[in-house]
Design an enzyme around this catalytic site. Structure first.
Site, PDB file in Angstrom:
ATOM      1  CB  VAL A 174       4.441  29.496  58.769  1.00  0.00           C
ATOM      2  CG1 VAL A 174       4.932  29.963  60.134  1.00  0.00           C
ATOM      3  CG2 VAL A 174       5.617  29.270  57.827  1.00  0.00           C
ATOM      4  CB  CYS A 175       1.450  29.483  62.499  1.00  0.00           C
ATOM      5  SG  CYS A 175       0.624  29.759  64.071  1.00  0.00           S
ATOM      6  CB  SER A 176      -3.342  28.994  61.910  1.00  0.00           C
ATOM      7  OG  SER A 176      -3.071  30.365  61.680  1.00  0.00           O
TER       8      SER A 176
END
Length: 257
Positions: A44-46
């Site tokens: 998720v995300c970075s």
């Protein structure tokens, strides 16, 4: 390592200190080991940066938050980074863009395991966009397009989602559906519990908010791509439906990334 041995789905979240974790050799080794034992792994995300540091993105199609996608592509050239995607599945590996895209991914995993009906119930029950400001709908326009009973209405909804910058008046939609305006409006309302105009505006807001959350696209271009006449029309729609301006909405999610 206090994690259970029989993990089915492993989610790797990002955060502001994600780069510091790349030097944690115990964590990197653990991720590599788990990649060979779990049914699926996702970021998720970075969090994609951690998977890249562990060597798990080589040869894979992946995405991440727009603010770090360039860095991901430069640092891990063997990964095929797709910068404008919400989430991507490549085999047993899943990657997603910003924080809200992780919600989309989670719902997709629910649908994958338990079917569309359960995913729709989850979306309605939990209100997937609960942390978003204003009167956010209980599920995105893309999910709403799966609820119509008649296949021709579902097909029309999908066409709307793919042509948001076109003329989407009720007359145009009726023509596209091959129906009279009166019959089309009646069937659409009966199947979806909303009017064609409301669905179109919801779809356009949905497209706009995704661009605001996950890309640096200027507001004028966001408005045009989502099918609003100008930024003022976009602003009025956001304030009316969400209770915030597009600029304030973007700031909230950029700060959360």
């Amino acid at each position: 390592d206090n994690a259970p041995a029989d993990i089915d789905t492993l989610l790797v979240a990002g955060g502001h200190n994600v780069l510091d974790l790349e030097t944690n050799h115990h964590l990197m080794d653990w991720l590599v080991h788990k990649a060979g034992t779990v049914r699926r792994m996702a970021s998720v995300c970075s969090g994609a940066l951690l998977l890249g540091a562990a060597g798990l993105l080589d040869g894979r199609r992946v995405t991440t938050h727009w603010n770090v996608s360039g860095s991901l592509a430069r640092r891990f050239p063997q990964a095929q980074v797709e910068h404008d995607r919400i989430f991507i599945r490549d085999g047993s590996l899943y990657t997603s863009a910003g924080v809200s895209a992780g919600m989309d991914l989670a719902l997709s995993l629910v649908e994958e395991d338990l079917g569309r009906d359960v995913a729709l119930k989850v979306a309605r029950e939990l209100v997937m966009f609960l942390k978003r400001p204003g009167g956010q709908s209980q599920f995105s326009a893309h999910l709403a397009a799966q609820t119509a009973e008649r296949s021709n209405i579902r097909a029309l909804q999908e066409w709307v989602l793919e042509n948001l910058d076109q003329d989407l008046s009720v007359e145009r939609l009726a023509t596209q559906a091959g129906m009279s305006v009166r019959n089309f409006s009646r069937q659409f309302k009966q199947d979806t519990d909303t009017t064609p105009a409301d669905f179109v505006e919801s779809a356009r807001i949905d497209a706009a908010r995704r661009m605001l959350e996950d890309t640096p696209t200027p507001l004028k271009r966001v408005a045009a791509r989502a099918g609003f006449h100008d930024p003022n029309s976009l602003r009025r729609a956001f304030v009316r439906r969400l209770g915030v301006t597009p600029g304030d909405y973007r700031n909230r999610f950029q700060n959360d990334a």
